[in-house]
Design a protein around this motif. Sequence first.
Motif, short mmCIF file in Angstrom:
data_model
loop_
_atom_site.label_atom_id
_atom_site.label_comp_id
_atom_site.label_asym_id
_atom_site.label_seq_id
_atom_site.Cartn_x
_atom_site.Cartn_y
_atom_site.Cartn_z
N LYS A 71 -40.20 0.46 -34.23
CA LYS A 71 -39.83 -0.89 -34.65
C LYS A 71 -38.74 -1.39 -33.71
CE LYS A 71 -40.97 -0.10 -39.45
NZ LYS A 71 -40.49 0.00 -40.83
N THR A 72 -39.00 -2.52 -33.07
CA THR A 72 -38.04 -3.06 -32.10
C THR A 72 -37.40 -4.36 -32.56
OG1 THR A 72 -39.89 -4.05 -30.89
CG2 THR A 72 -39.06 -1.92 -30.10
N GLU A 73 -37.70 -4.80 -33.76
CA GLU A 73 -37.07 -6.01 -34.28
C GLU A 73 -35.55 -5.77 -34.37
OE1 GLU A 73 -36.95 -8.48 -38.41
OE2 GLU A 73 -38.90 -7.75 -37.73
N GLY A 74 -34.78 -6.62 -33.71
CA GLY A 74 -33.33 -6.47 -33.70
C GLY A 74 -32.83 -5.46 -32.68
N ALA A 75 -33.71 -4.91 -31.87
CA ALA A 75 -33.33 -3.91 -30.86
C ALA A 75 -32.99 -4.60 -29.55
CB ALA A 75 -34.46 -2.92 -30.65
N SER A 76 -32.31 -3.87 -28.68
CA SER A 76 -32.02 -4.37 -27.34
C SER A 76 -31.78 -3.18 -26.42
CB SER A 76 -30.80 -5.29 -27.33
OG SER A 76 -29.64 -4.55 -27.66
N ALA A 77 -31.82 -3.44 -25.14
CA ALA A 77 -31.52 -2.41 -24.15
C ALA A 77 -30.80 -3.06 -22.98
CB ALA A 77 -32.80 -1.73 -23.67
N ARG A 78 -29.83 -2.34 -22.47
CA ARG A 78 -29.09 -2.78 -21.29
C ARG A 78 -29.42 -1.79 -20.18
NH1 ARG A 78 -26.64 -7.16 -19.22
NH2 ARG A 78 -24.98 -6.56 -17.85
N LEU A 79 -30.04 -2.27 -19.10
CA LEU A 79 -30.47 -1.40 -18.01
C LEU A 79 -29.60 -1.62 -16.77
CD1 LEU A 79 -33.00 -1.20 -19.82
CD2 LEU A 79 -34.35 -1.25 -17.74
N THR A 80 -29.33 -0.52 -16.09
CA THR A 80 -28.70 -0.56 -14.78
C THR A 80 -29.67 0.09 -13.81
OG1 THR A 80 -26.51 -0.38 -15.77
CG2 THR A 80 -26.70 0.12 -13.41
N LEU A 81 -30.07 -0.66 -12.78
CA LEU A 81 -31.00 -0.17 -11.76
C LEU A 81 -30.22 0.11 -10.49
CD1 LEU A 81 -32.51 -2.64 -13.48
CD2 LEU A 81 -34.39 -1.86 -12.08
N PRO A 94 -36.79 -7.69 -27.59
CA PRO A 94 -38.12 -7.42 -28.13
C PRO A 94 -39.17 -8.39 -27.60
CG PRO A 94 -36.49 -7.34 -29.88
CD PRO A 94 -35.80 -7.88 -28.66
N ALA A 95 -40.32 -7.84 -27.22
CA ALA A 95 -41.43 -8.65 -26.70
C ALA A 95 -42.68 -8.47 -27.56
CB ALA A 95 -41.72 -8.29 -25.26
N ALA A 96 -42.90 -7.30 -28.08
CA ALA A 96 -44.06 -6.98 -28.92
C ALA A 96 -43.71 -5.71 -29.69
CB ALA A 96 -45.30 -6.76 -28.05
N ALA A 97 -44.60 -5.28 -30.55
CA ALA A 97 -44.34 -4.06 -31.32
C ALA A 97 -44.08 -2.89 -30.39
CB ALA A 97 -45.52 -3.76 -32.23
N GLY A 98 -42.93 -2.27 -30.54
CA GLY A 98 -42.61 -1.10 -29.74
C GLY A 98 -42.23 -1.40 -28.30
N THR A 99 -41.95 -2.67 -27.98
CA THR A 99 -41.71 -3.05 -26.59
C THR A 99 -40.46 -3.91 -26.44
OG1 THR A 99 -44.09 -3.04 -26.21
CG2 THR A 99 -42.76 -4.15 -24.58
N LEU A 100 -39.65 -3.59 -25.43
CA LEU A 100 -38.53 -4.42 -25.02
C LEU A 100 -38.81 -4.85 -23.58
CD1 LEU A 100 -35.59 -2.18 -26.31
CD2 LEU A 100 -36.56 -4.19 -27.42
#
Length: 133
Positions: A71-81, A94-100
């Motif tokens: 469940k990714t509703e309300g989730a976020s991720a901060r990436l450093t490349l 969140p973009a879709a179920a299980g996806t950020l």
Amino acid sequence: MNRSTTRAALAALALALATATALPAHAHGDGHSHTPHHGGVVTEVGDMDYELVAQPERITLHLRDHGKPAKTEGASARLTLLSGSDKTEATLTPAAAGTLEAKGQFKVAPGTKVVALVTLPGKKAANVRFAVK
């Protein structure tokens, strides 16, 4: 205990530990594998699988909890490349179920290192590391 007995016990313990850690990641019996489902790179942290699909215009992070989309509703991720001497940051939402996902312009090439801080509601933030292939 004499020295030879102590050495034998330590050798047996070392062998047991080496054998236990040589088991594949999917051997814990819950039936899910850690193979990429979307052509990306998979890293397991805790009971979650994180699959990074990094493209120049889009970065997608697929989250699986015991083999099912998390469940990714309300989730976020901060990436450093980190690509050579270049450092880029991105925030995924969140973009879709299980996806950020994040859209933009990203320098991604084989060898790019990615560090993600993934925050899911009600859970401790996870620090996930990837190396783009």
